[in-house]
Design an enzyme around this catalytic site. Structure first.
Site, PDB file in Angstrom:
ATOM      1  NE  ARG A 163      -0.013   1.790  -4.590  1.00 21.00           N
ATOM      2  CZ  ARG A 163       1.101   1.091  -4.422  1.00 21.00           C
ATOM      3  NH1 ARG A 163       2.153   1.327  -5.143  1.00 21.00           N
ATOM      4  NH2 ARG A 163       1.122   0.155  -3.509  1.00 21.00           N
ATOM      5  NE  ARG A 187       6.499  -2.492   2.965  1.00 23.50           N
ATOM      6  CZ  ARG A 187       6.088  -2.512   1.690  1.00 23.50           C
ATOM      7  NH1 ARG A 187       6.925  -2.920   0.748  1.00 23.50           N
ATOM      8  NH2 ARG A 187       4.892  -2.114   1.358  1.00 23.50           N
ATOM      9  CE  LYS A 244       3.299  -3.519  -6.932  1.00 21.50           C
ATOM     10  NZ  LYS A 244       2.640  -4.390  -5.911  1.00 21.50           N
ATOM     11  NE  ARG A 303       0.374  -2.474   1.478  1.00 20.50           N
ATOM     12  CZ  ARG A 303       1.347  -3.331   1.780  1.00 20.50           C
ATOM     13  NH1 ARG A 303       1.550  -3.699   3.026  1.00 20.50           N
ATOM     14  NH2 ARG A 303       2.131  -3.790   0.843  1.00 20.50           N
TER      15      ARG A 303
END
Ligand code: AP5
Length: 223
Positions: free
Chosen positions: A88, A160, A13, A171
């Site tokens: 989301r 990250r 994305k 996630r």
């Protein structure tokens, strides 16, 4: 252009949103980047958001909505925006609908980038980001010229914290439970286009451009 990019973690994305923003001069609003900046700056919002992000959970709506709203307010009304990572959940999509309605505008298109889970794990485990300018690399698919160093600014590249394997699994679960229902939500509103997210970034960009173009054709047909 008023566009939403949907997709699981690591679907590309951010990569696609940056390319589109550059091409059209639209504002790229990435909720994850905005939250990471707040965490880095240790703002009250960032301090509250950090725990949720570290464990791969969604940050509460009241924190995210405030950040997104501020950045939408800054976007150029003519050139529009590309939303990446927001909405989301159905509740965030409803809140976005209210925000846009109050500005007298609506979304042009919602593009879902479809990528299988095994590819997601490869992408996320290889992702590296510049600490200084935020440029993104992949150690295999898009490596920097010198390992660990940003091509653009010589900044240090890092991985990250929420890209650790367990957190990625969490996630993905959150995506399936909270975000995937948006495919149906925006499908019902006739806004959804799905693109195959496996391939070179330029190939995926071409599919997204076609999806946006097809909206224009459809709009013209609808008079
Ligand atoms: P966020 O930062 O939004 O993370 P995400 O949605 O999990 O998405 P990613 O940034 O991991 O991936 P991406 O799809 O942008 O892929 P990318 O282009 O980087 O959110 C992080 C956290 O913040 C959430 O877990 C949550 O806690 C919180 N949060 C954020 N928004 C929220 C919201 N609205 N509500 C509540 N909480 C929120 O690509 C990945 C890698 O693949 C890169 O290395 C890239 O170089 C490579 N790559 C890209 N495209 C290709 C390709 N075509 N082929 C090969 N490699 C590719």
């Amino acid at each position: 252009m008023r566009l939403v990019l949907l997709g699981p973690p690591g679907a590309g994305k951010g990569t696609q949103a940056r390319m589109l923003a550059e091409r059209f001069g639209a504002t790229h609003v990435a909720s994850g980047d905005l939250l990471r900046t707040a965490v880095k700056q240790k703002t009250p919002l960032g301090l509250e958001a950090r725990g949720y992000m570290d464990r791969g959970a969604l940050v509460p709506d009241e924190l995210v909505l405030k950040l997104v709203q501020e950045h939408l307010d800054k976007s150029d009304g003519d050139k529009g925006f590309i939303l990446d990572g927001f909405p989301r959940s159905v509740s965030q999509a409803e809140a976005l609908g209210r925000m846009l309605k109050s500005r007298g505008v609506s979304l042009d298109r919602v593009v879902a980038i479809i990528v299988p889970d095994d590819e997601i794990v490869k992408r996320i485990s290889g992702r590296r980001t510049c600490k200084n300018c935020g440029a993104m690399y992949h150690i295999i698919y898009d490596p920097p010229r010198n390992a660990g160093i940003c091509n653009s600014c010589n900044g240090e590249l890092y991985q990250r914290e929420d890209d650790a394997e367990d957190t990625v699994r969490m996630r993905l679960e959150v995506y399936n439970a909270e975000t995937k229902p948006l495919l149906e939500y925006y499908g019902r509103a006739s806004l959804l286009a799905k693109v195959n997210g496996v391939g070179r970034p330029e190939e995926i960009q071409a599919q997204i451009l076609a999806a946006i173009g097809s909206t224009k054709v459809q709009d013209a047909r609808n008079g």
